[in-house]
Design a protein around this motif. Structure first.
Motif, PDB file in Angstrom:
ATOM      1  N   MET A  49     -61.738 -19.471 119.116  1.00  0.00           N
ATOM      2  CA  MET A  49     -60.487 -19.051 118.486  1.00  0.00           C
ATOM      3  C   MET A  49     -59.979 -17.744 119.115  1.00  0.00           C
ATOM      4  SD  MET A  49     -59.826 -21.472 116.328  1.00  0.00           S
ATOM      5  CE  MET A  49     -60.535 -22.522 117.631  1.00  0.00           C
ATOM      6  N   ILE A  50     -58.670 -17.591 119.183  1.00  0.00           N
ATOM      7  CA  ILE A  50     -58.061 -16.395 119.761  1.00  0.00           C
ATOM      8  C   ILE A  50     -57.194 -15.694 118.728  1.00  0.00           C
ATOM      9  CG2 ILE A  50     -58.051 -17.383 122.084  1.00  0.00           C
ATOM     10  CD1 ILE A  50     -54.928 -17.695 121.627  1.00  0.00           C
ATOM     11  N   ALA A  51     -56.929 -14.420 118.987  1.00  0.00           N
ATOM     12  CA  ALA A  51     -56.019 -13.627 118.150  1.00  0.00           C
ATOM     13  C   ALA A  51     -54.651 -13.587 118.816  1.00  0.00           C
ATOM     14  CB  ALA A  51     -56.565 -12.206 117.989  1.00  0.00           C
ATOM     15  N   GLN A  52     -53.613 -13.335 118.039  1.00  0.00           N
ATOM     16  CA  GLN A  52     -52.279 -13.367 118.597  1.00  0.00           C
ATOM     17  C   GLN A  52     -52.063 -12.256 119.621  1.00  0.00           C
ATOM     18  OE1 GLN A  52     -50.042 -13.011 114.835  1.00  0.00           O
ATOM     19  NE2 GLN A  52     -49.200 -11.078 115.600  1.00  0.00           N
ATOM     20  N   SER A  53     -52.851 -11.199 119.570  1.00  0.00           N
ATOM     21  CA  SER A  53     -52.736 -10.121 120.553  1.00  0.00           C
ATOM     22  C   SER A  53     -53.133 -10.578 121.955  1.00  0.00           C
ATOM     23  CB  SER A  53     -53.598  -8.936 120.143  1.00  0.00           C
ATOM     24  OG  SER A  53     -54.967  -9.312 120.038  1.00  0.00           O
ATOM     25  N   GLN A  54     -53.821 -11.697 122.074  1.00  0.00           N
ATOM     26  CA  GLN A  54     -54.256 -12.204 123.375  1.00  0.00           C
ATOM     27  C   GLN A  54     -53.185 -13.030 124.077  1.00  0.00           C
ATOM     28  OE1 GLN A  54     -58.265 -13.499 121.316  1.00  0.00           O
ATOM     29  NE2 GLN A  54     -58.526 -13.724 123.513  1.00  0.00           N
ATOM     30  N   ILE A  55     -52.142 -13.391 123.354  1.00  0.00           N
ATOM     31  CA  ILE A  55     -51.175 -14.334 123.911  1.00  0.00           C
ATOM     32  C   ILE A  55     -50.124 -13.622 124.752  1.00  0.00           C
ATOM     33  CG2 ILE A  55     -49.428 -16.074 123.399  1.00  0.00           C
ATOM     34  CD1 ILE A  55     -50.878 -16.787 120.904  1.00  0.00           C
ATOM     35  N   ASP A  56     -49.991 -14.051 125.982  1.00  0.00           N
ATOM     36  CA  ASP A  56     -48.839 -13.754 126.822  1.00  0.00           C
ATOM     37  C   ASP A  56     -48.603 -14.995 127.676  1.00  0.00           C
ATOM     38  OD1 ASP A  56     -50.774 -13.700 128.822  1.00  0.00           O
ATOM     39  OD2 ASP A  56     -50.721 -11.517 129.048  1.00  0.00           O
ATOM     40  N   ILE A  57     -47.627 -14.942 128.567  1.00  0.00           N
ATOM     41  CA  ILE A  57     -47.289 -16.161 129.304  1.00  0.00           C
ATOM     42  C   ILE A  57     -48.421 -16.572 130.228  1.00  0.00           C
ATOM     43  CG2 ILE A  57     -46.130 -15.153 131.308  1.00  0.00           C
ATOM     44  CD1 ILE A  57     -45.013 -18.204 129.185  1.00  0.00           C
ATOM     45  N   ASP A  58     -49.188 -15.613 130.740  1.00  0.00           N
ATOM     46  CA  ASP A  58     -50.305 -15.969 131.614  1.00  0.00           C
ATOM     47  C   ASP A  58     -51.413 -16.661 130.821  1.00  0.00           C
ATOM     48  OD1 ASP A  58     -49.630 -15.112 134.337  1.00  0.00           O
ATOM     49  OD2 ASP A  58     -49.504 -13.119 133.467  1.00  0.00           O
ATOM     50  N   PHE A  59     -51.649 -16.203 129.598  1.00  0.00           N
ATOM     51  CA  PHE A  59     -52.653 -16.897 128.773  1.00  0.00           C
ATOM     52  C   PHE A  59     -52.196 -18.319 128.488  1.00  0.00           C
ATOM     53  CE2 PHE A  59     -54.678 -18.442 124.997  1.00  0.00           C
ATOM     54  CZ  PHE A  59     -56.002 -18.039 125.147  1.00  0.00           C
ATOM     55  N   ILE A  60     -50.920 -18.499 128.211  1.00  0.00           N
ATOM     56  CA  ILE A  60     -50.411 -19.854 127.947  1.00  0.00           C
ATOM     57  C   ILE A  60     -50.583 -20.733 129.177  1.00  0.00           C
ATOM     58  CG2 ILE A  60     -48.270 -21.151 127.576  1.00  0.00           C
ATOM     59  CD1 ILE A  60     -47.445 -18.892 125.625  1.00  0.00           C
ATOM     60  N   LEU A  61     -50.319 -20.183 130.363  1.00  0.00           N
ATOM     61  CA  LEU A  61     -50.524 -20.956 131.588  1.00  0.00           C
ATOM     62  C   LEU A  61     -51.998 -21.265 131.808  1.00  0.00           C
ATOM     63  CD1 LEU A  61     -47.921 -19.269 133.950  1.00  0.00           C
ATOM     64  CD2 LEU A  61     -47.875 -21.629 133.130  1.00  0.00           C
ATOM     65  N   ASP A  62     -52.861 -20.314 131.490  1.00  0.00           N
ATOM     66  CA  ASP A  62     -54.302 -20.577 131.578  1.00  0.00           C
ATOM     67  C   ASP A  62     -54.701 -21.712 130.636  1.00  0.00           C
ATOM     68  OD1 ASP A  62     -54.510 -18.513 133.391  1.00  0.00           O
ATOM     69  OD2 ASP A  62     -55.372 -17.083 131.961  1.00  0.00           O
ATOM     70  N   GLU A  63     -54.155 -21.679 129.431  1.00  0.00           N
ATOM     71  CA  GLU A  63     -54.498 -22.707 128.453  1.00  0.00           C
ATOM     72  C   GLU A  63     -53.977 -24.073 128.890  1.00  0.00           C
ATOM     73  OE1 GLU A  63     -56.710 -23.802 125.277  1.00  0.00           O
ATOM     74  OE2 GLU A  63     -56.529 -21.779 126.092  1.00  0.00           O
ATOM     75  N   ARG A  64     -52.788 -24.097 129.468  1.00  0.00           N
ATOM     76  CA  ARG A  64     -52.253 -25.360 129.981  1.00  0.00           C
ATOM     77  C   ARG A  64     -53.092 -25.865 131.152  1.00  0.00           C
ATOM     78  NH1 ARG A  64     -47.392 -27.310 128.231  1.00  0.00           N
ATOM     79  NH2 ARG A  64     -47.136 -28.449 130.198  1.00  0.00           N
ATOM     80  N   ALA A  65     -53.636 -24.943 131.955  1.00  0.00           N
ATOM     81  CA  ALA A  65     -54.525 -25.356 133.040  1.00  0.00           C
ATOM     82  C   ALA A  65     -55.774 -26.021 132.486  1.00  0.00           C
ATOM     83  CB  ALA A  65     -54.896 -24.152 133.901  1.00  0.00           C
ATOM     84  N   ARG A  66     -56.365 -25.416 131.472  1.00  0.00           N
ATOM     85  CA  ARG A  66     -57.586 -25.972 130.888  1.00  0.00           C
ATOM     86  C   ARG A  66     -57.335 -27.339 130.248  1.00  0.00           C
ATOM     87  NH1 ARG A  66     -58.684 -20.125 129.917  1.00  0.00           N
ATOM     88  NH2 ARG A  66     -57.139 -20.104 128.241  1.00  0.00           N
TER      89      ARG A  66
END
Length: 540
Positions: free
Chosen positions: A451-468
């Motif tokens: 699980m992640i916290a909302q402070s971890q979210i930016d566009i690069d994290f979203i791209l990382d998540e889409r990669a996974r």
């Protein structure tokens, strides 16, 4: 361009279906016009609209995933223009073929919509119109992402046309959205035949189109709000219940995760039409009897190998971390073939190899253990690393299986919603949508760590998540282009591209200081148009 459009008026007498509800027929005794006026003929025409998906997705997927942070080109067969951009020109054949195939496919849907007003009126005619309408603008969505503004051709073309005006990207997006809103009203909530367009598929696509439009110069915050709204409508309060690895399991193409797919089955492949999405990733496998053929044209980047966390099961759901003899033995009988190699990735897996071997001494006694290490992504390593398995085809004398290609699935819908909420400024809901995806991805007993916290979210994290979540599924070039990260992340993670930058070259730099973000309008289109069909600025 007149040639590209006119070629679309091919004979539709031979209709190759996308699934068991699309049967191959040869109506050589009837003209197309009279045939399409009948219920049987019009149904065949709608089926041919679906079969055009295969034409678009048949080639090796360089247009969809080449030249990204996840995969880089290897071997002379990988087109440098699409994997490293330096030689991308209006004459790049893959770009020209892609452009032409999309317009040919659009013309099939235009033909279906034209005959909808002329054919025998049936209770399901409105539904079929909606299906054709969806497919037509799905192709326009591909066109506008790759080429920017293109010509909107919404009528069936009967005669060669010598000039087309080029519509703006904004006009194309507005056309797509208007047509999808109509299709949402026309298609059914659920279809008896799996694979036909449903309201859920339309809503998923509306969410993605609004999300992509929101990043454009003519986009606005309301586009992100609409994207979030339609993504949630497509989710419809449904949790992710299919185990990640099972989504792509052998002969499990029809499962609750799948919203819309390009379908394949042996009975409908009598005239070919198999895709080539399994062949380029490697490792190199060409031996007789292996049951697959892998050429190694796109190699996994170091970034993709490393982006998965310790407790993320999506690595094992994406890559085959054992190598059996033959390769397809793992699919045919998971416990019935000797395992030549095992690729443990996590510290826990590597520490437990003795137990792992003891679980099946008959097949694992002689297994070579190759843990996660730098050699996996080394350029000279052609055969010793886990294979990307999502779309493996099994081609044996007694088993002929081509894996479906998933255009839209629920896991991505959640990530579309997350990105839309993030762009709309609602980080709390964005976090909830991402955590649902990560909850499903967690190894048993490790849900909390995922699980992640909302402070971890930016566009690069979203791209990382889409990669996974989506590696290899045909979204990555669009993701990087949409978010404005195409140059940055290629430079960081694509060794072909980064090496050019290290040598003082900028492969993205085009004419007059313009970057090669869009693809070039094919040379054939420019040369055949009798008027002035504008080229994209980087290629002028």
């Amino acid at each position: 361009m007149k040639k590209s459009i006119y070629i679309g008026l091919i004979s539709l007498g031979l209709l190759t279906g996308c699934s068991d509800f699309l049967e191959e027929e040869n109506k050589s005794t009837a003209t197309a016009e009279s045939f399409y006026l009948t219920q049987e003929g019009y149904n065949a025409l709608i089926n041919s609209c679906y079969s055009t998906l295969r034409d678009v997705y048949a080639p090796v997927p360089y247009m969809f995933i080449g030249g990204t942070d996840l995969f880089f080109g290897t071997g002379q067969e990988a087109p440098l223009g699409l994997t490293a951009y330096q030689t991308l020109t209006p004459g790049t054949s893959q770009v020209g073929n892609f452009f032409q195939t999309l317009y040919e496919s659009i013309q099939v849907s235009n033909t279906a919509l034209h005959y909808a007003d002329l054919t025998a009126q049936t209770n399901d005619l409105t539904t079929k119109k909606g299906e054709a309408r969806f497919l037509r603008v799905y192709y326009y969505f591909l066109l506008v992402q790759h080429f920017g503004g293109v010509s909107i051709v919404s009528d069936m073309v009967r005669q060669p046309i010598t000039h087309f005006d080029r519509n703006s990207a904004e006009e194309v997006y507005n056309f797509i959205i208007d047509e999808l809103l109509l299709a949402e009203q026309e298609v059914l909530e659920n279809q008896n035949d799996f694979g036909r367009v449903t309201k859920r598929a339309v809503r998923h696509m509306l969410a993605k189109v609004y999300l992509t439009k929101g990043y454009e110069d003519f986009g606005s915050s309301s586009d992100f709000e609409k994207a979030a709204e339609y993504a949630d409508k497509a989710i419809a309060n449904e949790s992710l219940t299919v185990n990640y690895e099972d989504i792509f399991a052998f002969q499990n193409d029809v499962n609750p995760e799948i919203i819309f797919s390009v379908q394949y089955d042996q009975s409908s492949l009598l005239n070919g039409g198999r895709h080539n999405w399994d062949t380029p990733f490697g490792p190199l496998i060409t031996g007789t009897g292996e049951g697959v053929f892998k050429q190694l044209r796109l190699k996994v980047s170091e970034y993709l190998w490393k982006v998965y966390g310790e407790y993320d099961s999506r690595f094992e759901g994406t890559f085959l971390n054992v190598r059996t003899s033959p390769y397809v033995g793992h699919y045919l009988d998971e416990d019935g073939y000797p395992i030549d190699k095992y690729y443990p990735r996590t510290a826990e897996q590597y520490a437990d190899t003795v137990t792992w071997r003891a679980e099946d001494l008959e097949n694992r006694a002689d297994t070579e253990i190759i843990p996660f290490n730098d050699s996996w992504w080394h350029l000279n390593n052609q055969s010793d690393y886990p294979s990307l398995k999502k779309f493996d085809r099994v081609q044996l004398p007694d088993v002929r299986y081509t894996h479906d290609l998933f255009v839209a699935r629920l896991g991505e819908t959640y990530l579309i919603a997350a990105e839309a909420y993030f762009k709309a400024g609602d980080l709390g809901t964005a976090t909830e949508r991402i955590n649902e995806v990560r909850r499903r991805a967690a190894m048993p007993g490790h849900e909390g760590e995922m699980m992640i916290a909302q402070s971890q979210i930016d566009i690069d994290f979203i791209l990382d998540e889409r990669a996974r979540e989506l590696a290899g599924e045909g979204h990555r070039w669009h993701d990087l282009k949409r978010t404005g990260k195409l140059v940055e992340r290629n430079k960081l993670y694509n060794p072909q591209v980064s090496q050019l930058y290290d040598n003082g070259q900028d492969p993205f730099m085009g004419a007059n200081g313009n970057l090669k973000i869009l693809r070039p309008i094919p040379l054939s289109v420019i040369s055949l148009d009798a008027g002035d069909y504008p080229q994209n600025p980087a290629y002028e």
